[in-house]
Design an enzyme around this catalytic site. Structure first.
Site, PDB file in Angstrom:
ATOM      1  N   ASN A  15      78.487  24.564  37.225  1.00 11.53           N
ATOM      2  CA  ASN A  15      79.003  24.781  38.681  1.00 11.53           C
ATOM      3  C   ASN A  15      79.340  23.681  39.507  1.00 11.53           C
ATOM      4  OD1 ASN A  15      80.200  26.183  40.633  1.00 11.53           O
ATOM      5  ND2 ASN A  15      78.134  27.050  41.268  1.00 11.53           N
ATOM      6  N   LYS A  17      81.086  23.489  42.133  1.00 13.67           N
ATOM      7  CA  LYS A  17      81.499  23.828  43.450  1.00 13.67           C
ATOM      8  C   LYS A  17      82.569  23.097  44.065  1.00 13.67           C
ATOM      9  CE  LYS A  17      76.356  24.987  43.560  1.00 13.67           C
ATOM     10  NZ  LYS A  17      75.367  25.089  44.100  1.00 13.67           N
ATOM     11  N   HIS A 100      78.334  34.501  43.404  1.00 19.56           N
ATOM     12  CA  HIS A 100      77.344  33.377  43.384  1.00 19.56           C
ATOM     13  C   HIS A 100      76.862  33.555  44.902  1.00 19.56           C
ATOM     14  CE1 HIS A 100      75.826  29.285  44.174  1.00 19.56           C
ATOM     15  NE2 HIS A 100      75.828  29.254  42.784  1.00 19.56           N
ATOM     16  N   GLU A 102      76.407  31.780  47.127  1.00 22.19           N
ATOM     17  CA  GLU A 102      77.052  30.791  48.109  1.00 22.19           C
ATOM     18  C   GLU A 102      78.422  31.676  48.704  1.00 22.19           C
ATOM     19  OE1 GLU A 102      77.443  26.989  46.347  1.00 22.19           O
ATOM     20  OE2 GLU A 102      75.186  26.945  46.584  1.00 22.19           O
ATOM     21  N   GLU A 172      69.686  33.683  39.816  1.00 17.87           N
ATOM     22  CA  GLU A 172      69.581  32.624  40.252  1.00 17.87           C
ATOM     23  C   GLU A 172      68.698  32.982  41.723  1.00 17.87           C
ATOM     24  OE1 GLU A 172      72.860  29.660  39.485  1.00 17.87           O
ATOM     25  OE2 GLU A 172      73.701  30.917  40.896  1.00 17.87           O
ATOM     26  N   GLY A 178      69.943  24.318  44.808  1.00 19.10           N
ATOM     27  CA  GLY A 178      70.250  23.299  45.702  1.00 19.10           C
ATOM     28  C   GLY A 178      68.870  22.704  46.321  1.00 19.10           C
ATOM     29  N   SER A 218      68.399  24.547  40.652  1.00 18.80           N
ATOM     30  CA  SER A 218      67.743  23.238  40.456  1.00 18.80           C
ATOM     31  C   SER A 218      67.195  23.072  38.855  1.00 18.80           C
ATOM     32  CB  SER A 218      66.471  23.206  41.678  1.00 18.80           C
ATOM     33  OG  SER A 218      67.078  23.273  42.736  1.00 18.80           O
ATOM     34  N   GLY A 240      74.113  20.916  40.965  1.00 21.46           N
ATOM     35  CA  GLY A 240      73.945  19.424  41.061  1.00 21.46           C
ATOM     36  C   GLY A 240      73.721  18.510  39.856  1.00 21.46           C
TER      37      GLY A 240
HETATM   38  P1  PGA Z   1      71.934  23.705  41.644  1.00 24.83           P
HETATM   39  O1  PGA Z   1      73.114  24.983  41.724  1.00 24.83           O
HETATM   40  O2  PGA Z   1      71.628  23.538  40.215  1.00 24.83           O
HETATM   41  O3  PGA Z   1      72.292  22.432  42.391  1.00 24.83           O
HETATM   42  O4  PGA Z   1      70.613  24.321  42.071  1.00 24.83           O
HETATM   43  C1  PGA Z   1      72.923  26.056  40.894  1.00 24.83           C
HETATM   44  C2  PGA Z   1      73.921  27.144  41.327  1.00 24.83           C
HETATM   45  O5  PGA Z   1      74.451  27.136  42.581  1.00 24.83           O
HETATM   46  O6  PGA Z   1      74.635  27.632  40.504  1.00 24.83           O
END
Ligand code: PGA
Length: 254
Positions: A15, A17, A100, A102, A172, A178, A218, A240
């Site tokens: 992903n 973003k 998601h 976010e 998640e 993140g 993460s 990330g």
């Molecule tokens: P991250 O994000 O691997 O940077 O923690 C995961 C996600 O938001 O799907």
């Protein structure tokens, strides 16, 4: 339930973003392909909308699926800034990430809205990857199970068992996204197992056994294997660490 893991595919989803231009995305695709020739998992990448078409072309003749990070539930209309399922299909998207954290947190999306999007995606043959997960406060208050159950019940309300079989879930924990803090494989396994219990209760054991459930938060090359070794974890959703060709390739090959 312990015997069925091997019958579910394994998927690694990137992903991106709000990262990467069309140019960046095409270079990434060219660099990634030779590194993942021997991978046995399914690879999905969700770039920004603007790069979907170019990525679909770059991954033509490969098994990598390209999709979107969000969509609206309407087919068209006066919804400034939104994108519709047929538009995603037109540029070759095969899947869409929905719900998601976010989107829930920064754009006020609730389970009812996510449910309408899931219904729409399924009706347009876009594979939904539906995200659920608890906040740090809920985790610390011991409310993870209630949160997951409510999100599953409400965001998947009214979906038939046949449709559910083409849907992917992603657990998640919001406190792990993140932040560099990953749920331990044991914590993630417990949550995944619970999700299967809820699926069994609501849609029956066959659906619970068949549904792919990914872990996100993460994920890095060095923690992927231990997560994938868990009985109820069928893949990972990577933010990330999916932005670098090398780390994403290492995760895919883990
Ligand atoms: P991250 O994000 O691997 O940077 O923690 C995961 C996600 O938001 O799907």
């Amino acid at each position: 339930m312990t015997k069925v893991k091997g019958t579910r595919p394994c998927a690694i989803v990137g992903n991106w973003k709000m990262h990467k231009t069309i140019d960046d995305a095409v270079q990434f695709a060219r660099a990634l392909l030779p590194l993942i020739q021997k991978a046995s998992s399914l690879t999905y990448i969700a770039p920004p909308f603007t790069a979907i078409q170019a990525m679909v072309a770059a991954f033509k003749d490969s098994l990598v699926r390209v999709g979107a990070q969000n969509m609206n539930d309407a087919t068209e209309g006066a919804f400034t800034g939104e994108i519709a399922a047929p538009m995603l299909k037109e540029v070759g998207a095969q899947f869409v990430i929905l719900g998601h954290s976010e989107r829930r947190l920064f754009f006020g999306e609730d389970n009812a809205f996510i449910n309408r999007k899931v219904v729409k995606a399924l009706s347009e043959s876009l594979q939904p990857i539906v995200c659920i997960g608890e906040t740090l406060e809920e985790y610390e208050a011991g409310e993870t199970r209630q949160r997951l159950k409510c999100q599953l019940e409400e965001s998947l309300a009214g979906i038939s068992p046949e449709s559910l079989s083409s849907l992917v879930l992603a657990y998640e924990p919001i406190w792990a996204i993140g932040t560099g803090i990953t749920a331990t494989p044991g914590q993630a396994q417990e949550a995944h197992h619970y999700c299967r219990e809820v699926l069994a209760e609501l849609w029956g054991q066959t659906i619970a056994d068949q549904t792919m459930i990914l872990y996100g938060g993460s994920v890095r090359p060095d923690n992927t294997r231990a997560l994938l070794d868990q009985e109820d974890i069928d893949g990972v959703l990577v933010g990330g660490a999916s932005l670098s060709v090398n780390s994403f390739a290492q995760i895919i090959n883990a």
